[in-house]
Design a protein around this motif. Structure first.
Motif, short mmCIF file in Angstrom:
data_model
loop_
_atom_site.label_atom_id
_atom_site.label_comp_id
_atom_site.label_asym_id
_atom_site.label_seq_id
_atom_site.Cartn_x
_atom_site.Cartn_y
_atom_site.Cartn_z
N VAL A 22 -4.12 38.83 33.35
CA VAL A 22 -3.73 37.91 32.27
C VAL A 22 -4.94 37.14 31.77
O VAL A 22 -5.11 36.93 30.57
CB VAL A 22 -2.64 36.94 32.78
N ALA A 23 -5.81 36.72 32.68
CA ALA A 23 -6.95 35.89 32.31
C ALA A 23 -7.99 36.65 31.53
O ALA A 23 -8.43 36.22 30.45
CB ALA A 23 -7.57 35.26 33.56
N TYR A 24 -8.40 37.80 32.03
CA TYR A 24 -9.53 38.53 31.44
C TYR A 24 -9.12 39.59 30.43
O TYR A 24 -9.90 39.93 29.54
CB TYR A 24 -10.36 39.17 32.54
N HIS A 25 -7.93 40.13 30.59
CA HIS A 25 -7.55 41.26 29.74
C HIS A 25 -6.41 40.93 28.78
O HIS A 25 -5.90 41.83 28.10
CB HIS A 25 -7.16 42.45 30.62
N GLY A 26 -6.02 39.67 28.73
CA GLY A 26 -5.02 39.25 27.74
C GLY A 26 -3.64 39.82 27.97
O GLY A 26 -2.84 39.90 27.02
N ARG A 27 -3.35 40.22 29.19
CA ARG A 27 -2.02 40.78 29.49
C ARG A 27 -0.95 39.76 29.16
O ARG A 27 -1.06 38.58 29.49
CB ARG A 27 -1.98 41.13 30.98
N LYS A 28 0.11 40.19 28.48
CA LYS A 28 1.19 39.29 28.10
C LYS A 28 2.18 39.13 29.25
O LYS A 28 2.22 39.95 30.19
CB LYS A 28 1.91 39.81 26.85
N VAL A 29 2.96 38.06 29.20
CA VAL A 29 3.90 37.75 30.27
C VAL A 29 5.31 37.64 29.72
O VAL A 29 5.52 37.38 28.53
CB VAL A 29 3.51 36.45 31.00
N GLU A 30 6.26 37.81 30.60
CA GLU A 30 7.68 37.70 30.25
C GLU A 30 8.39 37.02 31.41
O GLU A 30 8.17 37.35 32.57
CB GLU A 30 8.26 39.09 30.01
#
Length: 512
Positions: A22-30
């Protein structure tokens, strides 16, 4: 990372790997729907307790030394807003975009445990900020490590439309970013302010990034050591697998296995090289030194990942028991001690690397030229690099000094324990950064020594990849030149390497 699924939060444990994604690769959350329903039940209990007039810290009573001050229902919004104002007291430097994302994810997952009692809209807003790329300006200094209230309050400011954020690569007012993203400012209610500020999310979020950096560093340290062992045609008997199984510390075994993989196919295993019955300890016990750091890392990781999927809220809402209780679950000393232990372990690694650097420049040990010069009459060689490496190691020596016990008794002597958790994490990251430079200097020496030896030496699969990657960035030292650039390019090379099994890949060229 394009094409990656979102990370679902709420039910499954949150690990360091997910924080990095999430921090480095912009992974989205749900957010899992079941978790949102749990938050609704907890919020309803907050209202019921408030209506019954039970004295609750941070709800109808003040916080800290003001715990005896009554907060009336009509004052909830103003009190919680003032709580954010008064606790926004951090100072720079500001956190990076990646650090802010790690902090917000950490707090979001902690709140999803359902023990804070805040309105669910705030929890959803953390996810909104992550998915929209709204990053509040977050000061890194000011927390004493007994909940990072002075810093993470700034995230709460952005949620109510105050303070500043970075959005779309531009620094702007939070109110403007909310409008551009189609979001409305949060209206605070009972207990919302305290739930936002009372957490170790700054320490834990940046701590997760630090442990990810440490894990990569240990793999690189094994790899650089393996090339140094080839550079001195060292004795591989200390790498015999059976030796390590009679003293089976997990970290030591992992380090040995990695080094053996890196040296697969190396001529060192042939037994045709001149015997060295007892190499210096800096060459002989790398697995033990690096393995100790591995075990320290494992402990720190286990403790921090437990924290990432726990509640550190005070007071803590226990829905099934219909209680809201004062507690000290915000005290992070259990995993902070692991971070300080890891820093000390890494200093052993650093100092061992420095000893190898010094020996690589000594012809009495290597049988090569003094300071690995290609021409003893015309070229000085690597003599001064010893000073650079050992000066960095001296800095590390001071960075490992424990700081978790250096605190005051504050808030009318109510808060008489702290950990300086953010400083502990920052120190660890500073240690790691310096070791990258030290390993870069060792790598320069090892590669130079390999090239000074008669041609035809068969290198290991991993060490050959490392050597070739270095030579694409830094040529053999055939004559004296400015070495600062060589060190910097090698540092950047190590920073860009990713290791998986035997394979070494350069993800992003940071040189040039």
């Amino acid at each position: 990372m394009p094409g990656l699924d979102v990370i679902r939060l709420g039910l499954a444990p949150l690990g360091i790997d997910e924080v990095i994604e999430v921090a480095y690769h912009g992974r989205k959350v749900e957010i899992d729907k079941e978790s949102l329903a749990r938050l609704d039940h907890a919020r309803q209990l907050v209202f019921e307790l408030a209506e019954q007039g039970h004295p609750v810290y941070g709800l109808n009573r003040g916080v800290g030394w003001n715990k005896d001050r009554r907060i009336e229902p009509g004052q909830y919004e103003r009190f919680n807003r003032n709580l954010l104002y008064s606790h926004s007291a951090g100072v720079g430097p500001l956190a990076s975009r990646e650090e802010v994302r790690a902090v917000m994810l950490t707090r979001l997952n902690g709140l999803l445990q359902g023990h804070a009692g805040l309105q669910p809209e705030i929890v959803v807003r953390y996810a909104d900020f992550l998915n929209h790329g709204i990053h509040p300006l977050l000061p890194l200094r000011g927390s004493i490590g007994a909940a990072d209230i002075t810093s993470i309050s700034h995230i709460g400011l952005a949620m109510i439309g105050e303070g500043e954020v970075e959005y779309g690569g531009i620094r702007m007012a939070a109110s403007e970013a909310l409008e551009l993203a189609g979001l409305s400012p949060i209206i605070l209610g009972p207990k919302d302010g305290l739930a936002i500020v009372s957490s170790n999310a700054l320490s834990a979020g940046t701590g997760a990034l630090a442990l990810g950096e440490a894990e990569k560093l240990l793999k690189l340290a094994d790899l650089v050591y393996a090339l140094s062992l080839e550079a001195v045609t060292g004795n591989v008997s200390p790498l015999h697998e059976a030796l390590h199984k009679v003293r089976p510390y997990p970290g030591q075994l992992r380090s040995r296995d990695r080094i053996a993989r890196y040296l697969k196919g190396s001529e060192l295993w042939d037994g045709t090289l001149p015997d060295s019955l007892q190499d210096p300890l800096s060459f002989r016990d790398a697995c033990q030194i690096h393995g100790a750091a591995e075990d320290a890392l494992r402990y720190a990781r286990e403790q921090l990942e437990l924290h990432l999927t726990s509640s550190d809220d005070n007071p803590c809402l226990l829905v099934e028991e219909r209680l809201i209780l004062s507690n000290a679950n915000f005290d992070p000393v259990v995993w902070i001690l692991g971070f300080e232990m890891l820093g000390i372990a890494l200093h052993h690694l650093s100092k061992s690397s420095c000893h190898r650097i010094i020996k690589l420049g000594d012809p009495r040990f290597t049988g090569l030229t003094r300071f690995l010069t290609p021409d003893e009459q015309k070229v000085i060689g690597f003599c001064t690099l010893q000073k650079t490496a050992t000066s960095l190691d001296a800095e590390i020596r001071h960075l490992i000094n424990p700081v978790s016990t250096d605190f005051y008794s504050l808030a009318g002597d109510l808060e008489d324990h702290a950990t300086n958790a953010p400083l502990v994490v920052r120190n660890l990251r500073e240690i790691i950064e310096r070791i990258y430079y030290i390993l870069a200097i060792e790598l320069l020496h090892a590669a130079q020594a390999v090239q000074l030896r008669p041609p035809g030496f068969r290198m290991g699969e991993g060490t050959r990849q490392l050597y070739e990657a270095l030579r694409e960035e830094v040529p053999f030292l055939s004559e004296d030149r400015i070495l600062t650039g060589d060190i910097d390019r090698t540092y950047r090379l190590l920073s860009s390497i990713r290791i998986k099994g035997h394979s070494i890949s350069i993800i992003e060229s940071k040189s040039g």
